[in-house]
Design a protein around this motif. Structure first.
Motif, short mmCIF file in Angstrom:
data_model
loop_
_atom_site.label_atom_id
_atom_site.label_comp_id
_atom_site.label_asym_id
_atom_site.label_seq_id
_atom_site.Cartn_x
_atom_site.Cartn_y
_atom_site.Cartn_z
N ASN A 7 0.85 -1.19 0.00
CA ASN A 7 0.00 0.00 0.00
C ASN A 7 0.88 1.24 0.00
N ALA A 8 1.00 1.89 -1.15
CA ALA A 8 1.88 3.06 -1.28
C ALA A 8 1.44 4.20 -0.37
N ASP A 9 0.15 4.30 -0.08
CA ASP A 9 -0.34 5.38 0.77
C ASP A 9 0.22 5.30 2.19
N SER A 10 0.68 4.10 2.58
CA SER A 10 1.19 3.92 3.94
C SER A 10 2.57 4.55 4.14
N LEU A 11 3.24 4.93 3.05
CA LEU A 11 4.59 5.47 3.15
C LEU A 11 4.69 6.65 4.11
N ARG A 12 3.69 7.49 4.11
CA ARG A 12 3.75 8.72 4.89
C ARG A 12 3.52 8.51 6.39
N TYR A 13 2.90 7.40 6.76
CA TYR A 13 2.46 7.25 8.15
C TYR A 13 3.45 6.48 9.02
#
Length: 246
Positions: free
Chosen positions: A162-168
């Protein structure tokens, strides 16, 4: 009276012993949980580093300080994948062959419109040891460099990532990593070296754990003039994108 004092002293000793044991157990539990959380945060920082390196390769050597831009790159862009067959031998190198020269000759042979021109070019490849002729006269390459474009997401991450998880930040309750870019030209040649860093302090991902232990570990790092958390890269001084755990 003496008996009462002895009993009171024994109670004090037992109480102190309990406090010492509890303190040791509490410290061990803290270290165990910290290690588990460290591992997940480090893994996420490595994922960020992987994305930044690929981003740099396609943006003039520069990184980004925007997770929106970085995540969009991972989701939507592609990078070249070169399928390699064969290697240049010492003899071929001595004869002046190089990878660009060979691939250029192969392209010309494939693109040749006149049969005579194609045969001549393929014969040159055969003579140099880069191809052979099959019994039917067709050429078979022994050396090739074929490039295909593959999605970034499918290249540097496992399936289902999940690329969106990179920021968290893991265990950060929605907190995001701090990310910054910089440039260092202090080397002898004066060449600009673009830099990036991503980091998160202990107070974010160790939040909710023993406050005394957390305060102690932060204080220890501050006294040593180290970043009190986990960090990859450095926006001020080049460190080859190393993590402060490495």
């Amino acid at each position: 009276m003496k008996k009462i004092l002895n009993v009171a002293l024994l109670i004090c000793v037992l109480l102190l012993g309990y406090i010492c044991v509890f303190s040791i157990v509490d410290t061990l539990n803290f270290q165990k949980e910290k290690k588990a959380r460290d591992a997940q945060v480090i893994a996420r920082l490595i994922d960020i580093r992987s994305a930044q390196v690929e981003f740099r390769n396609f943006n003039g050597g520069q990184y980004t300080d925007s997770f929106d831009e970085l995540i969009a790159f991972v989701k939507n862009d592609s990078i070249p994948f070169v399928k390699k067959v064969g290697e240049l031998t010492d003899a071929q190198l001595e004869n002046g062959w190089s990878e660009p020269k060979v691939t250029g000759l192969i392209k010309r042979a494939r693109a040749a419109k006149k049969p005579a021109d194609a045969k001549k070019l393929w014969q040159e490849l055969v003579d140099a040891g880069f191809a052979t002729f099959d019994p039917d006269g067709s050429a078979k390459l022994l050396y090739s460099r074929d490039t295909s474009w593959v999605a970034v997401l499918d290249t540097i991450y496992p399936k289902g990532f999940n690329a969106d998880s990179l920021r968290y930040v893991p265990f950060g309750n929605g907190a995001e990593f701090e990310m910054a870019v910089g440039c260092d030209s202090s080397n002898k040649s004066g060449t600009k070296i673009y830099l990036f860093e991503a980091k998160t302090p202990y107070s974010v991902y160790l939040n909710g754990m023993n406050k005394t232990e957390l305060a102690n570990i932060i204080d220890d790092q501050v006294k040593l003039d180290r970043y009190p958390g986990l960090k990859v890269g450095d926006a001020e001084v080049g460190n080859n994108n190393a993590g402060n755990w490495e």
